[in-house]
Design a protein around this motif. Structure first.
Motif, short mmCIF file in Angstrom:
data_model
loop_
_atom_site.label_atom_id
_atom_site.label_comp_id
_atom_site.label_asym_id
_atom_site.label_seq_id
_atom_site.Cartn_x
_atom_site.Cartn_y
_atom_site.Cartn_z
N LEU A 5 0.33 -0.72 -0.08
CA LEU A 5 -0.13 -0.36 0.12
C LEU A 5 1.09 1.27 0.00
O LEU A 5 2.06 1.04 0.84
CB LEU A 5 -0.99 -0.49 1.24
N ASP A 6 0.61 2.12 -0.88
CA ASP A 6 1.41 3.18 -0.70
C ASP A 6 0.90 4.99 -0.58
O ASP A 6 -0.26 4.64 -0.23
CB ASP A 6 1.95 3.69 -1.87
N SER A 7 1.04 5.55 -0.62
CA SER A 7 0.41 7.01 0.05
C SER A 7 -0.63 7.10 -0.56
O SER A 7 -1.48 7.97 -0.18
CB SER A 7 2.25 8.22 0.30
N GLU A 12 -7.64 6.42 1.04
CA GLU A 12 -9.01 5.51 0.73
C GLU A 12 -9.07 3.98 1.29
O GLU A 12 -9.99 4.06 1.82
CB GLU A 12 -8.85 6.12 -0.59
N TYR A 13 -7.95 3.54 1.17
CA TYR A 13 -7.79 2.09 1.11
C TYR A 13 -8.82 1.68 3.07
O TYR A 13 -9.60 1.39 3.61
CB TYR A 13 -6.13 1.31 0.78
N VAL A 14 -8.36 2.65 3.98
CA VAL A 14 -8.82 2.59 4.95
C VAL A 14 -9.48 3.40 5.41
O VAL A 14 -10.40 2.35 6.36
CB VAL A 14 -7.50 2.48 5.87
N GLN A 55 0.86 -4.13 3.63
CA GLN A 55 1.62 -4.25 4.08
C GLN A 55 1.98 -2.45 3.35
O GLN A 55 2.11 -2.35 2.44
CB GLN A 55 3.45 -5.11 3.22
N VAL A 56 3.52 -1.67 4.11
CA VAL A 56 3.80 -0.66 3.91
C VAL A 56 4.86 -0.67 4.23
O VAL A 56 5.86 -1.15 5.23
CB VAL A 56 3.53 0.49 4.26
#
Length: 108
Positions: A5-7, A12-14, A55-56
């Motif tokens: 997951l990128d910045s 929006e994802y969470v 993962q980030v």
């Protein structure tokens, strides 16, 4: 192992996730991070269908790391409806991670 997951997509994802989101901040060069990633796989069966693990990469997503004040890796954040409900630093045992999942479920 888990989708990165990128910045740009993080917020929006969470916010839009219907379940809990477990965000594993990690680096591929860290033995502790690789251990935690494999441990997450071991407890994935405790999650419900709408829950997710992502993962980030701590080295690549420096802006997000600063915004969320991630001080080191591994760090596990748990979000529900876009709100952070738990934060854990460092490695943990499988039992400790199981307890984190159960506690987050209670807060959800």
């Amino acid at each position: 192992m888990y989708p990165p997951l990128d910045s740009a997509k993080f917020g929006e994802y969470v916010r839009k996730s219907k379940g809990m989101v477990f965000v594993n901040f990690w680096t591929p060069w860290s033995d502790e991070c690789r251990y935690m990633s494999s441990l997450m796989a071991d407890v994935q069966h405790l999650l419900e269908e709408q829950d997710s693990i992502v993962q980030v990469d701590w080295d690549r997503e420096t802006q997000l790391v600063r915004e969320l004040e991630i001080l080191g890796v591994p760090t596990l954040l748990i979000f529900v409806c876009g709100d952070e409900v738990a934060r854990y630093y460092g490695t943990m045992s499988e039992g400790e991670l199981r307890n984190c999942v159960v506690e987050a479920r209670r807060r959800a």
